[in-house]
Design an enzyme around this catalytic site. Structure first.
Site, mmCIF file in Angstrom:
data_model
loop_
_atom_site.group_PDB
_atom_site.id
_atom_site.type_symbol
_atom_site.label_atom_id
_atom_site.label_comp_id
_atom_site.label_asym_id
_atom_site.label_seq_id
_atom_site.Cartn_x
_atom_site.Cartn_y
_atom_site.Cartn_z
ATOM 1 N N SER A 69 16.880 -19.705 1.241
ATOM 2 C CA SER A 69 17.122 -21.136 1.413
ATOM 3 C C SER A 69 18.613 -21.420 1.457
ATOM 4 O O SER A 69 19.415 -20.722 0.833
ATOM 5 C CB SER A 69 16.483 -21.894 0.246
ATOM 6 N N TYR A 105 15.089 -23.530 -9.090
ATOM 7 C CA TYR A 105 14.530 -23.045 -7.820
ATOM 8 C C TYR A 105 15.608 -22.349 -7.002
ATOM 9 O O TYR A 105 15.422 -21.235 -6.491
ATOM 10 C CB TYR A 105 13.935 -24.210 -7.030
ATOM 11 N N LYS A 119 16.156 -18.170 -5.717
ATOM 12 C CA LYS A 119 16.457 -17.669 -4.368
ATOM 13 C C LYS A 119 17.742 -16.842 -4.380
ATOM 14 O O LYS A 119 17.814 -15.770 -3.773
ATOM 15 C CB LYS A 119 16.588 -18.843 -3.389
#
Length: 339
Positions: free
Chosen positions: A124, A149, A153
């Site tokens: 991302s 989050y 990643k």
């Protein structure tokens, strides 16, 4: 030989399965259906005319993963599976670190034991944090992520890079997505989030279909032309096509590669709202809310590397077309896959 797609029943996963099957790849899907529906894969079968072998299992379940690798002739993995809601990750950091990181480590262990050393990882643009430059290139330093989050990643990128460095037989491609929107032209598959949407487009379409009264715009005082955040919105089918290109790259023994997948153009929240209204003729009521923790003012991609090395670039002509495709899905499926 088959491609294992973890999280393949989800939004990006299901569209990628369509593109893979259209490119004549054999596909096997593994998904725990925590934020997806098996109905999406039935719809994929209608679109492509091909069966989609499916295993309902969790990436934390090593025994289940082993059974898939033992039964199917897997040569590469496209790894989508993971929790992905930014605000939820702030409230539930342990759940995100455990699912996304421990689950991926479990997947990698099973891959190693079965001699599968090719992986495309769903990363991302959030790994750039507050980007040091815009547009963002792959050489832009990774930043301090603003939520758990994003950290999962970023950490998983590092883990996969370290694995590839230690064993050069591995081929690892990290695809840094910007903001996927849109849906398959058929309207059969699309984004169907559980609960309150965390992303802009499904919230807009749920307002348009009457499921929600109005849209909340988080902040209108950012240092951008209209005060709202600017993002790079890319059509999900373009994103899906990028995975096919990445698989072709892996077949060349790519080693380690990192690519941004976006359009190279930023659009503000208000621009998206107005484009949706133009595309559909439906007015979207909205009210301005306080800024969300973790949002950066502006983030869009430089996509020259993906074009140069993969021959990939976004084909969808613009926001209005993406909005129209999103609305086709939502209007034909007002309750998503729940009907």
């Amino acid at each position: 030989m088959a491609i294992l797609v973890t999280g393949g029943a989800g939004y990006i996963g299901s569209h990628t399965v369509v593109e893979l099957q259209n490119a004549d790849y054999d596909v096997v899907v593994l998904d725990n259906l925590s934020n997806s529906s098996e109905k999406s894969l039935k719809r994929v079968e209608r679109i492509t005319g091909k069966p989609v072998p499916f295993y309902r299992a969790d990436i934390l379940d090593k025994a289940a993963l082993d059974r898939v690798f033992e039964k199917e002739n897997i040569t590469a993995v496209i790894h989508f599976a993971g929790l992905k809601a930014v605000q939820e990750s702030v409230r539930k950091p342990w759940e995100y670190y455990n699912n996304n990181i421990t689950g991926t480590l479990t997947l990698i262990q099973s891959m190693r034991e079965h001699g599968v050393k090719n992986i495309i990882f769903s990363s991302s643009a959030t790994v750039y944090g507050t980007p040091a430059q815009v547009p963002v290139t792959e050489e832009t330093p990774k930043g301090a992520c603003t939520n758990p989050y994003g950290w999962t990643k970023s950490m998983l990128e590092q883990i996969l890079q370290d694995i590839q460095y230690a064993d050069r037989e591995w081929n690892v491609i990290l695809l840094r997505y910007f903001n996927p929107i849109g849906a398959h032209k058929s309207g059969l598959i699309g984004e169907d989030p559980s609960g309150i949407p965390n992303n802009l487009m499904p919230y807009i379409t749920q307002v348009a279909v009457g499921k929600r009264e109005e849209l909340g715009v988080f902040g209108d005082d950012y240092p951008t032309p209209d005060g709202t955040c600017i993002r790079d919105y890319v059509h999900v089918m373009d994103l899906a096509a990028g995975h096919v290109k990445a698989l072709k790259k892996i077949e060349e023994n790519a080693g380690l590669c990192i690519y941004n997948l976006g359009t190279g153009k930023g659009s503000s929240v208000l621009e998206v709202i107005h484009s949706f209204e133009e595309a559909t003729g439906i007015r979207i009521p909205y009210s301005v809310k306080p800024r969300r923790e973790g949002d950066v003012p502006e983030n869009y991609a430089n996509v020259e590397k993906a074009y140069r090395e993969l021959g990939w670039k976004a084909q969808c002509p613009g926001l209005k077309e993406m909005c129209a495709d999103s609305w086709r899905w939502q209007s034909q499926n007002p309750n998503g896959y729940g009907e």
